[in-house]
Design an enzyme around this catalytic site. Structure first.
Site, PDB file in Angstrom:
ATOM      1  N   GLY A 122      75.156  31.528 -13.656  1.00  0.00           N
ATOM      2  CA  GLY A 122      75.940  30.446 -13.071  1.00  0.00           C
ATOM      3  C   GLY A 122      77.387  30.892 -13.060  1.00  0.00           C
ATOM      4  N   ALA A 123      78.030  30.808 -11.886  1.00  0.00           N
ATOM      5  CA  ALA A 123      79.340  31.430 -11.715  1.00  0.00           C
ATOM      6  C   ALA A 123      80.361  31.003 -12.774  1.00  0.00           C
ATOM      7  CB  ALA A 123      79.860  31.171 -10.295  1.00  0.00           C
ATOM      8  N   ASP A 182      78.933  30.867  -5.705  1.00  0.00           N
ATOM      9  CA  ASP A 182      79.286  32.009  -6.556  1.00  0.00           C
ATOM     10  C   ASP A 182      80.608  32.632  -6.145  1.00  0.00           C
ATOM     11  OD1 ASP A 182      76.158  31.786  -6.716  1.00  0.00           O
ATOM     12  OD2 ASP A 182      76.878  32.781  -8.533  1.00  0.00           O
ATOM     13  N   ASN A 188      76.309  32.083  -2.191  1.00  0.00           N
ATOM     14  CA  ASN A 188      75.579  31.338  -3.221  1.00  0.00           C
ATOM     15  C   ASN A 188      74.168  31.914  -3.283  1.00  0.00           C
ATOM     16  OD1 ASN A 188      75.431  29.202  -5.201  1.00  0.00           O
ATOM     17  ND2 ASN A 188      74.185  28.034  -3.751  1.00  0.00           N
TER      18      ASN A 188
END
Lengths: 358, 358
Positions: free
Chosen positions: A45-46, A234, A244
């Site tokens: 997860g970014a 992202d 993403n």
């Protein structure tokens, strides 16, 4: 649930590869372990990749025995390089390491700088958690009573730390405000972040959730069963193109064909003003085994080739709005995003290999 | 490889749920076993479902001990009803059973009718195999040297019997004609017909194949990596709307957005002139377990709901051409399809519950 926590010189993370079957916490005590956990997507997860990498840099700095300034700075830069090389797409990693390495210029005493690095990591952590609260409340305004929302991958608390998340934060906030909502969650092949993580988070939040395969999303949109799509990101280029999780682009095209709004929820740390367009965002290719194996079981013929791009890029024309902690941006994005987050040179990244291209 | 074979009063099928790990043949000796094999997708693919159901009706007729004409006819109609109730979407099942029950009017002697039913089943089998040869050759003309073709699910020999298939038949024929081609195969969740069956067939045929998740297809189209999409069909309405494996609609929308031709390859037994539009095609919903479990392993939280529509409908406007054994149809399909296959009343189906709606 604490997805990431610094405690007694170690970083404790919830191992996301083991969910939902097992809630296992891992203690990472070296920056190499942190790098491996990011690469292997034990933490993903970014925003949270940025947080964990920041703690990882602090951990690495404490692990450097030297107290000679130049040697210490060189050592930290090496660690930064190593952490930057873990995953190429999510820009939060680069933004967080940039904030961290800026602290190196704070003073000549390595011991003070070590403390300052830890404080900066804690601040990055707090900032990202604060961001999710604002994003959740802003995003909830776009979700109307009675809506059925489609989401992809996991842009929840697991991806950001805190209690909210970005895309799932908006959904949870709408639910907490008393709106009657339902969610369709894409399972998100190959690693099933939707069925493993998003379904788990939404069940815990008491939200009516239906799991579907990624290939079903278009069908349900065509049946008018979906009122809006909300996903995380992202990396968002300066022109509003959104990188993403693989499959996001397809959802955006299908949403447009079915006149369904397509929202992206992400902190401004995911916006990369130094990358002019999505075409310049590096896309990570992961092991073909993630496609041909499933929970360790070979599902395809032994000799088959497989491709495994982990992300795709959604052109800005498909994006209805981008929800950030500084406000909601709409077309034209080059203008609206630059108002949210003024461009600035990525000076430290520029001196470190592996920084964002463009 | 013989995917289906009548031998000594039994129907031998290749169990498609066990591929590619195991090549297991099953002997079905009652019509109930045939019905179960179709329901459980041990045999799947629109044309072969029709073939196996036809043999199943013959098997059932041989199993009826009566030689009194009316009792025999009533018994066969009951068996037909049972077989028609196995799966609702693929129309070949209904077309095949219609051909079979028409044989009931051939004469008064049940023993002769039993033989006639078996002959009709053999003829249906032969007709469908012949169809695939013509479809393959016609389809190959649309595939140019150097093309990379995207396909979904399995529309190969496993779905039709014979050596070819429909969509895969066109691909194999292009390869045999010496065209340099590559294939991207969607894995096709939830049951992975792409990774288990299509990858297996294309590897055996020596064709350069890359397996991807369904969510990656749009990305590769956006990268100009795909020159055309070729899929099969489970039912084509009179207006050219195409019901096919879930995910097909999404591919068609993505193909249009990226100016990629979208071809459907199917025998005219898949065309249902009695169904005016795709909206009237019944869509089978299968068990949610197919989405939440994988090889018996629970991948999603225990309490999660899941939806599992097995098919979707692609509106005719997205379909570049429909390749049949009687020629290639193009827009407007209401006209072109009616020229291929004149509408006729489904008299026998009309008297049997479970026939196509509309």
């Amino acid at each position: 649930m604490e997805v990431v926590k610094w405690t007694e010189g170690k970083i404790r993370i919830l191992d996301q590869t083991r969910l939902p079957a097992d809630e296992v916490y891992l203690d990472l005590s070296t920056y190499q372990e942190v790098g491996a956990a990011i690469k292997e997507m034990k933490v993903r997860g970014a925003p949270i990749i940025g947080i964990v990498a920041a703690y990882g840099l602090a951990l690495g700095a404490f692990g450097l025995s030297t107290n000679r300034q130049q040697e210490f700075v060189d050592g930290v830069i090496d660690i930064a390089r190593s952490l930057l090389a873990t995953r190429p797409t999510a820009v939060n990693l680069f933004q967080a390491i940039e904030r961290m390495t800026a602290v190196l210029h704070n003073g000549p005493d390595p011991e003070l700088v070590r403390q300052a690095l830890l404080e900066e990591a804690r601040q990055i952590h707090k900032d990202e958690e604060d961001n999710t609260v604002i994003i959740s409340n802003l995003g909830a305004e776009l979700i109307e009573d009675g809506y059925t929302i489609l989401t992809h991958c996991n842009a929840g608390a697991l991806a950001t730390s805190g209690d909210h998340g970005t895309a799932l934060g908006a959904i949870k906030a709408a639910h907490l405000k008393g709106k009657q909502i339902k969610v369709f969650a894409n399972e998100t092949r190959p690693l099933l972040q939707g069925s493993r993580l998003t379904a788990w988070e939404l069940l815990r939040a008491g939200i009516d959730t239906t799991l579907i395969t990624d290939s079903m999303a278009g069908h349900f949109m065509s049946q008018s069963a979906i009122d809006c799509v909300v996903v995380g990101a992202d990396r968002i280029a300066a022109n509003g193109d959104v990188a993403n999780k693989i499959g996001t682009y397809s959802l955006a095209v299908l949403a447009r064909a079915n006149r369904v709004p397509f929202y992206v929820a992400a902190p401004t740390t995911t916006i990369d003003m130094s990358t002019r367009s999505g075409k310049l965002i590096p896309i990570e290719y992961r092991s073909p085994d993630e496609v041909t194996l499933f929970h360790g079981v070979q599902t395809a013929p032994e000799d088959i080739k497989a491709a495994n791009p982990a992300f795709d890029v959604t052109p800005n024309r498909y994006v209805t709005a981008i929800i950030t902690e500084k406000g909601i941006a709409r077309r034209p994005y080059r203008q609206s995003l630059s108002q949210l987050r003024p461009a600035r040179p990525l000076s430290v990244e520029a001196q470190i290999e592996g920084g964002p291209r463009g």
